[in-house]
Scaffold this motif. Structure first.
Motif, PDB file in Angstrom:
ATOM      1  N   ALA A   1      10.140  43.968  47.737  1.00 24.00           N
ATOM      2  CA  ALA A   1       8.959  43.957  48.608  1.00 24.00           C
ATOM      3  C   ALA A   1       8.147  42.675  48.399  1.00 24.00           C
ATOM      4  O   ALA A   1       7.706  42.039  49.363  1.00 24.00           O
ATOM      5  CB  ALA A   1       8.099  45.190  48.344  1.00 24.00           C
ATOM      6  N   GLU A   2       7.961  42.298  47.144  1.00 22.51           N
ATOM      7  CA  GLU A   2       7.190  41.075  46.836  1.00 22.51           C
ATOM      8  C   GLU A   2       7.838  39.847  47.462  1.00 22.51           C
ATOM      9  O   GLU A   2       7.182  39.017  48.082  1.00 22.51           O
ATOM     10  CB  GLU A   2       7.116  40.856  45.317  1.00 22.51           C
ATOM     11  N   ALA A   3       9.165  39.762  47.279  1.00 17.89           N
ATOM     12  CA  ALA A   3       9.891  38.598  47.797  1.00 17.89           C
ATOM     13  C   ALA A   3       9.799  38.550  49.320  1.00 17.89           C
ATOM     14  O   ALA A   3       9.513  37.494  49.904  1.00 17.89           O
ATOM     15  CB  ALA A   3      11.351  38.652  47.353  1.00 17.89           C
ATOM     16  N   ALA A   4      10.009  39.695  49.965  1.00 17.14           N
ATOM     17  CA  ALA A   4      10.001  39.742  51.432  1.00 17.14           C
ATOM     18  C   ALA A   4       8.633  39.342  51.976  1.00 17.14           C
ATOM     19  O   ALA A   4       8.534  38.643  52.990  1.00 17.14           O
ATOM     20  CB  ALA A   4      10.392  41.136  51.912  1.00 17.14           C
ATOM     21  N   ARG A   5       7.584  39.780  51.276  1.00 18.22           N
ATOM     22  CA  ARG A   5       6.230  39.460  51.733  1.00 18.22           C
ATOM     23  C   ARG A   5       5.990  37.948  51.748  1.00 18.22           C
ATOM     24  O   ARG A   5       5.237  37.438  52.569  1.00 18.22           O
ATOM     25  CB  ARG A   5       5.207  40.172  50.846  1.00 18.22           C
ATOM     26  N   GLU A   6       6.645  37.237  50.836  1.00 14.99           N
ATOM     27  CA  GLU A   6       6.497  35.767  50.803  1.00 14.99           C
ATOM     28  C   GLU A   6       7.008  35.129  52.093  1.00 14.99           C
ATOM     29  O   GLU A   6       6.636  34.002  52.422  1.00 14.99           O
ATOM     30  CB  GLU A   6       7.282  35.170  49.621  1.00 14.99           C
ATOM     31  N   GLY A   7       7.873  35.835  52.803  1.00 17.11           N
ATOM     32  CA  GLY A   7       8.390  35.289  54.061  1.00 17.11           C
ATOM     33  C   GLY A   7       7.705  35.895  55.288  1.00 17.11           C
ATOM     34  O   GLY A   7       8.072  35.583  56.412  1.00 17.11           O
ATOM     35  N   GLY A   8       6.706  36.752  55.046  1.00 15.46           N
ATOM     36  CA  GLY A   8       6.028  37.464  56.143  1.00 15.46           C
ATOM     37  C   GLY A   8       4.993  36.635  56.878  1.00 15.46           C
ATOM     38  O   GLY A   8       4.804  35.447  56.593  1.00 15.46           O
ATOM     39  N   MET A   9       4.310  37.264  57.807  1.00 14.37           N
ATOM     40  CA  MET A   9       3.324  36.573  58.649  1.00 14.37           C
ATOM     41  C   MET A   9       2.201  35.950  57.830  1.00 14.37           C
ATOM     42  O   MET A   9       1.761  34.839  58.107  1.00 14.37           O
ATOM     43  CB  MET A   9       2.712  37.558  59.659  1.00 14.37           C
ATOM     44  N   ALA A  10       1.722  36.667  56.818  1.00 16.76           N
ATOM     45  CA  ALA A  10       0.589  36.181  56.036  1.00 16.76           C
ATOM     46  C   ALA A  10       0.932  34.875  55.337  1.00 16.76           C
ATOM     47  O   ALA A  10       0.072  34.003  55.158  1.00 16.76           O
ATOM     48  CB  ALA A  10       0.164  37.236  55.020  1.00 16.76           C
ATOM     49  N   ALA A  11       2.203  34.749  54.953  1.00 10.07           N
ATOM     50  CA  ALA A  11       2.609  33.556  54.205  1.00 10.07           C
ATOM     51  C   ALA A  11       3.014  32.411  55.129  1.00 10.07           C
ATOM     52  O   ALA A  11       3.216  31.288  54.681  1.00 10.07           O
ATOM     53  CB  ALA A  11       3.775  33.914  53.287  1.00 10.07           C
ATOM     54  N   ALA A  12       3.109  32.691  56.450  1.00 14.19           N
ATOM     55  CA  ALA A  12       3.536  31.645  57.383  1.00 14.19           C
ATOM     56  C   ALA A  12       2.538  30.491  57.344  1.00 14.19           C
ATOM     57  O   ALA A  12       1.340  30.708  57.462  1.00 14.19           O
ATOM     58  CB  ALA A  12       3.632  32.219  58.789  1.00 14.19           C
ATOM     59  N   HIS A  13       3.059  29.303  57.153  1.00 17.82           N
ATOM     60  CA  HIS A  13       2.171  28.140  57.155  1.00 17.82           C
ATOM     61  C   HIS A  13       1.603  27.965  58.548  1.00 17.82           C
ATOM     62  O   HIS A  13       2.305  28.166  59.537  1.00 17.82           O
ATOM     63  CB  HIS A  13       2.939  26.875  56.767  1.00 17.82           C
ATOM     64  N   ASP A  14       0.331  27.623  58.620  1.00 18.31           N
ATOM     65  CA  ASP A  14      -0.251  27.359  59.933  1.00 18.31           C
ATOM     66  C   ASP A  14       0.481  26.205  60.595  1.00 18.31           C
ATOM     67  O   ASP A  14       0.646  25.155  59.993  1.00 18.31           O
ATOM     68  CB  ASP A  14      -1.734  27.001  59.773  1.00 18.31           C
ATOM     69  N   VAL A  15       0.907  26.444  61.815  1.00 19.50           N
ATOM     70  CA  VAL A  15       1.603  25.386  62.542  1.00 19.50           C
ATOM     71  C   VAL A  15       0.553  24.540  63.254  1.00 19.50           C
ATOM     72  O   VAL A  15      -0.207  25.056  64.072  1.00 19.50           O
ATOM     73  CB  VAL A  15       2.585  25.992  63.576  1.00 19.50           C
ATOM     74  N   PRO A  16       0.477  23.246  62.924  1.00 19.99           N
ATOM     75  CA  PRO A  16      -0.501  22.379  63.594  1.00 19.99           C
ATOM     76  C   PRO A  16      -0.289  22.412  65.113  1.00 19.99           C
ATOM     77  O   PRO A  16       0.854  22.506  65.576  1.00 19.99           O
ATOM     78  CB  PRO A  16      -0.181  20.985  63.042  1.00 19.99           C
ATOM     79  N   ALA A  17      -1.407  22.358  65.864  1.00 20.71           N
ATOM     80  CA  ALA A  17      -1.358  22.493  67.327  1.00 20.71           C
ATOM     81  C   ALA A  17      -0.374  21.510  67.968  1.00 20.71           C
ATOM     82  O   ALA A  17       0.371  21.860  68.882  1.00 20.71           O
ATOM     83  CB  ALA A  17      -2.747  22.301  67.908  1.00 20.71           C
ATOM     84  N   ASN A  18      -0.359  20.279  67.466  1.00 18.83           N
ATOM     85  CA  ASN A  18       0.529  19.249  68.018  1.00 18.83           C
ATOM     86  C   ASN A  18       2.001  19.605  67.868  1.00 18.83           C
ATOM     87  O   ASN A  18       2.803  19.349  68.759  1.00 18.83           O
ATOM     88  CB  ASN A  18       0.285  17.914  67.307  1.00 18.83           C
TER      89      ASN A  18
END
Ligand code: HEC
Length: 150
Positions: free
Chosen positions: A72-89
């Motif tokens: 569960a811990e590992a999977a959460r690292e790949g989840g939405m919360a951990a997604a890096h903000d994608v710069p608008a450009n």
């Protein structure tokens, strides 16, 4: 007659030359769509990708150790919360299908994390990982990055 022989010879020489340009079944070798990104944007995507790979490895290792808390811990690292903000450009340069597949991957890891916590079923987690990784396979088959100045 002379012409016949000549054209047969030409065909014999030319066929392997054309074939060299094509993979199996006559398809061109490179079929992936190019996404043009600058060096920084490419690095952003690649960093995210190495995270995806590390997360997948951790899930497999934790399932093998039957440690569902660690799954569960590992999977959460790949989840939405951990997604890096994608710069608008960068976001503007990404095709819709690419964004959908990326989103589905993050959501899939979140589902896996939630189920690993609530069900604690290793087999189910592996099945989910197989589905999530279908997104890796699809996206890699569709897209490649081409580095541009801007
Ligand atoms: C939305 C599309 C997409 C998804 C989903 C995706 N990838 Fe990628 N991945 C790419 C692209 C594009 C590249 C870069 C290809 C290039 O440079 O031409 C890449 C590159 C990579 C790389 C190389 C990174 C580097 O530093 O060279 C790894 C490793 C990788 N992906 C792993 C994964 C794994 C594991 C998953 C699934 C859990 C995944 N990717 C899901 C699009 C995707």
């Amino acid at each position: 007659m002379r012409f016949r022989i000549l054209s047969v010879l030409l065909a014999l020489i030319a066929t392997p030359l054309f074939a060299a340009d094509h993979a199996h079944h006559g398809k061109p070798l490179e079929q992936r769509q190019a996404i043009r990104l600058n060096a920084e944007e490419k690095a952003h995507i690649h960093t995210e990708m190495r995270l995806f790979l590390a997360v997948s490895q951790k899930i497999v290792a934790a399932v093998a150790g039957n440690d569902m808390k660690r799954v569960a811990e590992a999977a959460r690292e790949g989840g939405m919360a951990a997604a890096h903000d994608v710069p608008a450009n960068l976001r503007k340069k990404l095709p819709l299908e690419f964004k959908k597949l990326g989103h589905a991957t993050h959501m899939g890891f979140d589902d896996l994390a939630r189920d690993a916590d609530s069900l604690g079923d290793a087999n189910h987690a592996l099945k989910q990982l197989g589905q999530v990784m279908g997104n890796c396979v699809s996206c890699h088959a569709l897209y490649r990055i081409e580095t541009s100045k801007r």
